[in-house]
Write a protein that holds these residues in place. Structure first.
Motif, PDB file in Angstrom:
ATOM      1  N   THR A 171       0.822  -1.214   0.000  1.00 51.63           N
ATOM      2  CA  THR A 171       0.000   0.000   0.000  1.00 51.63           C
ATOM      3  C   THR A 171       0.855   1.261   0.000  1.00 51.63           C
ATOM      4  N   LYS A 175       0.727   3.516  -3.343  1.00 55.68           N
ATOM      5  CA  LYS A 175      -0.088   4.719  -3.175  1.00 55.68           C
ATOM      6  C   LYS A 175       0.725   5.975  -2.863  1.00 55.68           C
ATOM      7  N   PRO A 280      -6.289  -2.232  -4.729  1.00 58.18           N
ATOM      8  CA  PRO A 280      -4.919  -2.110  -5.245  1.00 58.18           C
ATOM      9  C   PRO A 280      -4.380  -3.467  -5.708  1.00 58.18           C
ATOM     10  N   TRP A 283      -2.589  -5.758  -3.254  1.00 56.53           N
ATOM     11  CA  TRP A 283      -3.377  -6.434  -2.234  1.00 56.53           C
ATOM     12  C   TRP A 283      -3.688  -7.881  -2.606  1.00 56.53           C
TER      13      TRP A 283
END
Length: 466
Positions: A171, A175, A280, A283
């Motif tokens: 993440t 991100k 995402p 994930w």
């Protein structure tokens, strides 16, 4: 193969198992956090900090890197057996991997730093991986019915770390920036080293402290010392390790498409929307470890329960089941590729279903394989042969990258079909060979009643090297 007398067996496990579980958890968080980002980072746009490489080039380097990660343990295992001991090797490996992650996290998008970081990770893993696995076996006496279950519990630790990797490192990297993902992986490895150093003496006793070669020489100097030369039975058991390693290549070459081809496929051709929110890509790397955490305790209890009853399937039979379950999982990827060809995007449940059966296959093969090496390997070559076992993973990971690169030429459906057929054939052949391989183990995989193992532990001399 216990290196110091283990506690008499009960329904529980030694506390040292949970220390090794925790240390491996943090190391796998570091490794899988980096793995989830690696191909995405390499193909990522340069204006966003990536290298902008082609898919084929990225997968080729991915395969080379993961192959080297699993090749260096044979060297790390040899050095541990001869000179360093397993405890020191695990510590050294953890520190090198921590440094490697922090080098990758340095800003600047430099290929020189990138390759330096990968190099540190490769060398560090060589010291760490074979020795922590061997130490798990060192906690148990020969014939202890808890051993396969212990490796399954240890394997859950691996996958708790992998789950954390996708949730945290994936993440942050996807991100907020690649450096944050790699940096968080370095922090995870640092925590693993700290925990191991702080609690090792308390929970592990003498396990892994001295090189096993030194222990063997000390034993050989006593009047009742065993023969130094390998016996026929020991050679047969080594042959079994090598034969099973060949089949493991088929398994991991297919399974490791998860970090390469299946990762890129999920990113580009899977509808990741859930209630208006896009999941995402990284994930999806957490699906496998999540299933491990859910199914692992069930498998551990099943293997332990069957072992106590004397009905445990042979190690080769379990591993054949693993290959067949992996093959069945790729059937769902065939469905996904058909749907994406027709509709542009595939439903995410195809990928989730594939990971479910891949996970079930993994639990039949990987922790059982680790346990098998500690049962069959002569003590003085324990870490070395664990390293040799990981050579199969090295070859498989390199092949995984090569195989994944053919998707652009063949198309996903044809490639997934070839993988499905190859793994099913390998599983069928191994199942046919299972009775012969079991005989060549000469009883090393057989468990004893708990009462007998208790008597063995109580009557063993304090300095026993089993």
């Amino acid at each position: 193969m216990a290196q110091s007398p283990a506690a008499a067996p009960t329904k529980g496990h030694p506390k040292g198992l949970y220390l090794l579980f925790t240390t491996e958890m943090w190391e796998r968080m570091s490794y899988y956090g980096m793995r989830a980002l690696l191909v995405l980072y390499m193909v990522g746009a340069t204006d966003k900090g990536g290298f902008g490489w082609s898919q084929a080039k990225a997968l080729q380097l991915y395969g080379l890197y993961t192959g080297l990660v699993y090749a260096t343990p044979v060297i790390g295992g040899y050095l541990a057996d001869r000179f360093l001991g397993q405890r020191l090797s695990v510590t050294l490996g953890g520190i090198l991997m921590m440094l490697g992650q922090f080098v990758l996290a340095m800003p600047g998008n430099s290929e020189a730093l990138f390759y330096t970081g990968l190099g540190l990770l490769v060398v560090g893993n060589g010291f760490f991986k074979p020795n922590i696995s061997t130490m798990v076996g060192g906690l148990y006496e020969p014939g202890d019915p808890r051993r396969d279950g212990a490796f399954t519990i240890f394997y859950i630790g691996i996958n708790v770390g992998a789950f954390m990797a996708s949730a945290v490192c994936g993440t942050l990297g996807e991100k907020y920036g690649w450096m944050y993902g790699f940096g968080s992986a370095g922090v995870g490895m640092a925590l693993g080293v700290i925990v191991f150093l702080a609690l090792g003496n308390k929970f592990l006793g003498n396990v892994g402290k001295s090189p096993t070669h030194v222990k063997s020489k000390a034993s050989a100097s006593s009047p009742a010392a065993p023969r130094v030369a390998l016996t026929r039975q020991e050679w047969d058991r080594i042959v079994v390790i090598l034969v099973l390693a060949l089949f493991v290549v088929f398994f991991w070459a297919a399974f490791e498409q998860a970090g390469g081809l299946m990762n890129l496929y999920t990113d580009a051709k899977v509808d990741r929307g859930v209630f208006g929110w896009e999941v995402p890509t990284t994930w999806f790397q957490a699906v496998n470890p999540l299933f491990i955490m859910l199914l692992g305790p069930i498998f551990a209890e099943v293997w332990t329960g069957l072992g106590r009853k004397g009905k445990d399937p042979s190690i080769p039979a379990k591993m054949a089941m693993g290959l067949l379950l992996l093959s069945f999982g790729f059937v769902f990827m065939l469905g996904a590729s058909k749907q994406s060809e027709a509709a542009g995007k595939a439903a995410l449940m195809w990928v989730v279903a594939a990971y479910f059966f891949h996970t079930a296959g993994e639990l039949c093969l990987s922790p059982v394989g680790l346990s098998m090496v500690t049962k069959l390997a002569p003590t003085r070559f324990a870490s070395l042969l664990m390293g040799v076992w990981f050579i199969a993973n090295a070859v498989a990971n390199y092949l995984a990258g090569v195989i994944g690169g053919y998707a652009e030429k063949l198309g996903e459906f044809d490639l997934f079909l070839a993988i499905t057929i190859a793994t099913a054939a390998a599983g069928a052949v191994l199942l046919a060979l299972a009775p012969m391989l079991k005989r060549m183990m000469h009883g090393a995989d057989e468990t004893k009643p708990v009462e007998q193992v208790k008597l063995d532990v109580e009557s063993a001399p304090k300095t026993q090297v089993a």
